[in-house]
Scaffold this motif. Structure first.
Motif, PDB file in Angstrom:
ATOM      1  N   VAL A  74       0.842  -1.198   0.000  1.00 55.76           N
ATOM      2  CA  VAL A  74       0.000   0.000   0.000  1.00 55.76           C
ATOM      3  C   VAL A  74       0.877   1.248   0.000  1.00 55.76           C
ATOM      4  O   VAL A  74       0.643   2.202  -0.751  1.00 55.76           O
ATOM      5  N   GLU A  75       1.919   1.209   0.817  1.00 54.15           N
ATOM      6  CA  GLU A  75       2.855   2.334   0.904  1.00 54.15           C
ATOM      7  C   GLU A  75       3.498   2.597  -0.461  1.00 54.15           C
ATOM      8  O   GLU A  75       3.614   3.739  -0.894  1.00 54.15           O
ATOM      9  N   ALA A  76       3.887   1.530  -1.137  1.00 50.73           N
ATOM     10  CA  ALA A  76       4.510   1.681  -2.459  1.00 50.73           C
ATOM     11  C   ALA A  76       3.548   2.391  -3.410  1.00 50.73           C
ATOM     12  O   ALA A  76       3.928   3.335  -4.116  1.00 50.73           O
ATOM     13  N   ALA A  77       2.291   1.953  -3.395  1.00 47.86           N
ATOM     14  CA  ALA A  77       1.311   2.534  -4.322  1.00 47.86           C
ATOM     15  C   ALA A  77       0.986   3.984  -3.965  1.00 47.86           C
ATOM     16  O   ALA A  77       0.777   4.815  -4.842  1.00 47.86           O
ATOM     17  N   LEU A  78       0.958   4.284  -2.661  1.00 48.30           N
ATOM     18  CA  LEU A  78       0.629   5.643  -2.240  1.00 48.30           C
ATOM     19  C   LEU A  78       1.774   6.613  -2.526  1.00 48.30           C
ATOM     20  O   LEU A  78       1.557   7.743  -2.956  1.00 48.30           O
ATOM     21  N   LEU A  79       2.990   6.158  -2.291  1.00 48.28           N
ATOM     22  CA  LEU A  79       4.143   7.056  -2.425  1.00 48.28           C
ATOM     23  C   LEU A  79       4.625   7.191  -3.861  1.00 48.28           C
ATOM     24  O   LEU A  79       5.205   8.201  -4.232  1.00 48.28           O
ATOM     25  N   TYR A  80       4.383   6.162  -4.656  1.00 45.84           N
ATOM     26  CA  TYR A  80       4.906   6.178  -6.029  1.00 45.84           C
ATOM     27  C   TYR A  80       3.758   6.143  -7.025  1.00 45.84           C
ATOM     28  O   TYR A  80       3.208   5.094  -7.330  1.00 45.84           O
ATOM     29  N   SER A  81       3.414   7.346  -7.499  1.00 45.79           N
ATOM     30  CA  SER A  81       2.222   7.474  -8.341  1.00 45.79           C
ATOM     31  C   SER A  81       2.413   6.782  -9.691  1.00 45.79           C
ATOM     32  O   SER A  81       1.439   6.533 -10.396  1.00 45.79           O
ATOM     33  N   GLY A  82       3.659   6.458 -10.054  1.00 44.45           N
ATOM     34  CA  GLY A  82       3.897   5.762 -11.324  1.00 44.45           C
ATOM     35  C   GLY A  82       3.417   4.320 -11.299  1.00 44.45           C
ATOM     36  O   GLY A  82       3.312   3.680 -12.343  1.00 44.45           O
ATOM     37  N   ILE A  83       3.118   3.814 -10.106  1.00 41.20           N
ATOM     38  CA  ILE A  83       2.640   2.430 -10.007  1.00 41.20           C
ATOM     39  C   ILE A  83       1.147   2.412 -10.291  1.00 41.20           C
ATOM     40  O   ILE A  83       0.377   3.079  -9.594  1.00 41.20           O
ATOM     41  N   PRO A  84       0.707   1.686 -11.314  1.00 34.52           N
ATOM     42  CA  PRO A  84      -0.732   1.638 -11.593  1.00 34.52           C
ATOM     43  C   PRO A  84      -1.486   1.029 -10.407  1.00 34.52           C
ATOM     44  O   PRO A  84      -1.094  -0.017  -9.904  1.00 34.52           O
ATOM     45  N   VAL A  85      -2.546   1.719  -9.977  1.00 29.96           N
ATOM     46  CA  VAL A  85      -3.318   1.258  -8.823  1.00 29.96           C
ATOM     47  C   VAL A  85      -3.846  -0.161  -9.069  1.00 29.96           C
ATOM     48  O   VAL A  85      -3.874  -0.997  -8.169  1.00 29.96           O
ATOM     49  N   SER A  86      -4.206  -0.437 -10.341  1.00 26.90           N
ATOM     50  CA  SER A  86      -4.765  -1.761 -10.656  1.00 26.90           C
ATOM     51  C   SER A  86      -3.751  -2.872 -10.370  1.00 26.90           C
ATOM     52  O   SER A  86      -4.125  -3.990 -10.047  1.00 26.90           O
ATOM     53  N   ASN A  87      -2.450  -2.539 -10.466  1.00 20.10           N
ATOM     54  CA  ASN A  87      -1.425  -3.557 -10.173  1.00 20.10           C
ATOM     55  C   ASN A  87      -1.447  -3.971  -8.711  1.00 20.10           C
ATOM     56  O   ASN A  87      -1.003  -5.052  -8.359  1.00 20.10           O
ATOM     57  N   VAL A  88      -1.956  -3.085  -7.859  1.00 18.50           N
ATOM     58  CA  VAL A  88      -2.037  -3.400  -6.433  1.00 18.50           C
ATOM     59  C   VAL A  88      -3.401  -4.023  -6.123  1.00 18.50           C
ATOM     60  O   VAL A  88      -3.482  -5.018  -5.398  1.00 18.50           O
ATOM     61  N   THR A  89      -4.463  -3.468  -6.723  1.00 17.16           N
ATOM     62  CA  THR A  89      -5.798  -3.987  -6.398  1.00 17.16           C
ATOM     63  C   THR A  89      -5.979  -5.426  -6.900  1.00 17.16           C
ATOM     64  O   THR A  89      -6.719  -6.188  -6.280  1.00 17.16           O
ATOM     65  N   THR A  90      -5.266  -5.814  -7.963  1.00 14.90           N
ATOM     66  CA  THR A  90      -5.407  -7.195  -8.437  1.00 14.90           C
ATOM     67  C   THR A  90      -4.832  -8.199  -7.427  1.00 14.90           C
ATOM     68  O   THR A  90      -5.131  -9.378  -7.504  1.00 14.90           O
ATOM     69  N   LEU A  91      -4.028  -7.690  -6.486  1.00 17.14           N
ATOM     70  CA  LEU A  91      -3.478  -8.584  -5.460  1.00 17.14           C
ATOM     71  C   LEU A  91      -4.486  -8.872  -4.353  1.00 17.14           C
ATOM     72  O   LEU A  91      -4.294  -9.786  -3.555  1.00 17.14           O
ATOM     73  N   GLU A  92      -5.552  -8.063  -4.316  1.00 16.07           N
ATOM     74  CA  GLU A  92      -6.498  -8.148  -3.205  1.00 16.07           C
ATOM     75  C   GLU A  92      -7.054  -9.562  -2.980  1.00 16.07           C
ATOM     76  O   GLU A  92      -7.035 -10.059  -1.852  1.00 16.07           O
ATOM     77  N   PRO A  93      -7.528 -10.266  -4.041  1.00 19.57           N
ATOM     78  CA  PRO A  93      -8.072 -11.615  -3.805  1.00 19.57           C
ATOM     79  C   PRO A  93      -7.049 -12.576  -3.183  1.00 19.57           C
ATOM     80  O   PRO A  93      -7.396 -13.339  -2.269  1.00 19.57           O
ATOM     81  N   SER A  94      -5.797 -12.516  -3.656  1.00 18.45           N
ATOM     82  CA  SER A  94      -4.813 -13.450  -3.084  1.00 18.45           C
ATOM     83  C   SER A  94      -4.392 -13.033  -1.671  1.00 18.45           C
ATOM     84  O   SER A  94      -4.092 -13.893  -0.831  1.00 18.45           O
ATOM     85  N   LEU A  95      -4.396 -11.725  -1.409  1.00 22.32           N
ATOM     86  CA  LEU A  95      -4.117 -11.277  -0.035  1.00 22.32           C
ATOM     87  C   LEU A  95      -5.224 -11.773   0.896  1.00 22.32           C
ATOM     88  O   LEU A  95      -4.972 -12.255   1.997  1.00 22.32           O
ATOM     89  N   GLN A  96      -6.485 -11.656   0.401  1.00 18.63           N
ATOM     90  CA  GLN A  96      -7.635 -12.094   1.204  1.00 18.63           C
ATOM     91  C   GLN A  96      -7.597 -13.608   1.419  1.00 18.63           C
ATOM     92  O   GLN A  96      -7.828 -14.092   2.541  1.00 18.63           O
ATOM     93  N   ALA A  97      -7.263 -14.356   0.361  1.00 16.40           N
ATOM     94  CA  ALA A  97      -7.200 -15.815   0.481  1.00 16.40           C
ATOM     95  C   ALA A  97      -6.106 -16.223   1.468  1.00 16.40           C
ATOM     96  O   ALA A  97      -6.278 -17.175   2.250  1.00 16.40           O
ATOM     97  N   THR A  98      -4.998 -15.506   1.448  1.00 20.96           N
ATOM     98  CA  THR A  98      -3.905 -15.803   2.392  1.00 20.96           C
ATOM     99  C   THR A  98      -4.382 -15.534   3.818  1.00 20.96           C
ATOM    100  O   THR A  98      -4.161 -16.338   4.727  1.00 20.96           O
ATOM    101  N   SER A  99      -5.060 -14.416   3.977  1.00 20.75           N
ATOM    102  CA  SER A  99      -5.575 -14.048   5.288  1.00 20.75           C
ATOM    103  C   SER A  99      -6.587 -15.094   5.795  1.00 20.75           C
ATOM    104  O   SER A  99      -6.543 -15.505   6.963  1.00 20.75           O
ATOM    105  N   ASP A 100      -7.471 -15.550   4.894  1.00 17.59           N
ATOM    106  CA  ASP A 100      -8.467 -16.565   5.271  1.00 17.59           C
ATOM    107  C   ASP A 100      -7.783 -17.873   5.681  1.00 17.59           C
ATOM    108  O   ASP A 100      -8.192 -18.523   6.652  1.00 17.59           O
ATOM    109  N   ALA A 101      -6.748 -18.249   4.909  1.00 21.48           N
ATOM    110  CA  ALA A 101      -6.035 -19.501   5.215  1.00 21.48           C
ATOM    111  C   ALA A 101      -5.367 -19.422   6.589  1.00 21.48           C
ATOM    112  O   ALA A 101      -5.363 -20.394   7.349  1.00 21.48           O
TER     113      ALA A 101
END
Ligand code: HEC
Length: 155
Positions: A74-101
């Motif tokens: 999140v910090e990377a995406a907030l501080l570095y505007s060159g990072i496409p937000v979608s590149n971070v949001t696409t990680l959301e399902p796998s972050l959630q699945a990891t959290s659930d596991a």
């Protein structure tokens, strides 16, 4: 001799006070922005520790490392505007699945989720001209066992 010792003590006290005051007010500390590579190095360490903690079935530590890892991204995406937000949001399902596991202490689901999450790391690296940074699910507890150092095969 005694005077000399007092001067040393006073100098040390003075120095300590000055450092503390500076620490609180230092404008460079306020403006410090970690370099993207440094945020990523922290992410790499947390990715490794996340794996190590789950191997040891330390689910509390796993949950903590996952939160830390997410915070780095999140910090990377907030501080570095060159990072496409979608590149971070696409990680959301796998972050959630990891959290659930982690919440259900399910090692098998965790392994699958961490694999997907790791693929998310690499997908962003590929899309940002960093395909040479290849993260992998660690196979052994060596430091940085979660990065491939051999050159990737060229198509
Ligand atoms: C949204 C995009 C994005 C995501 C997601 C991402 N990275 Fe990165 N990563 C980058 C970029 C861009 C660089 C190159 C930084 C530079 O050149 O300064 C990088 C560089 C790195 C590096 C090299 C740092 C170094 O100094 O050796 C590592 C390691 C790394 N990432 C780990 C990860 C891990 C682990 C994940 C997943 C948990 C991840 N990254 C997810 C964009 C991303």
């Amino acid at each position: 001799m005694k005077l000399c010792r007092w001067i040393v003590v006073l100098a040390l006290v003075g120095a300590a006070t000055a450092v503390t005051a500076q620490d609180l007010k230092s404008p460079s500390a306020d403006q410090y922005v970690p370099r993207l590579g440094d945020i990523m190095s922290a992410a790499q360490t947390r990715h490794q520790k996340l794996w190590l903690a789950s191997k040891a079935q330390n689910w509390e530590l796993s949950a903590y490392e996952l939160r830390q890892l997410k915070a780095s991204l999140v910090e990377a995406a907030l501080l570095y505007s060159g990072i496409p937000v979608s590149n971070v949001t696409t990680l959301e399902p796998s972050l959630q699945a990891t959290s659930d596991a982690i919440a259900t202490k399910d090692g098998r689901k965790f392994a699958k989720a961490l694999g997907d999450l790791t693929e998310g790391c690499n997908a962003c690296h590929r899309s940002m001209g960093r395909s040479f940074v290849v993260i992998k699910v660690p196979a052994d507890p060596q430091p940085f066992a979660n990065q491939l150092f051999a050159p990737p095969a060229r198509p």
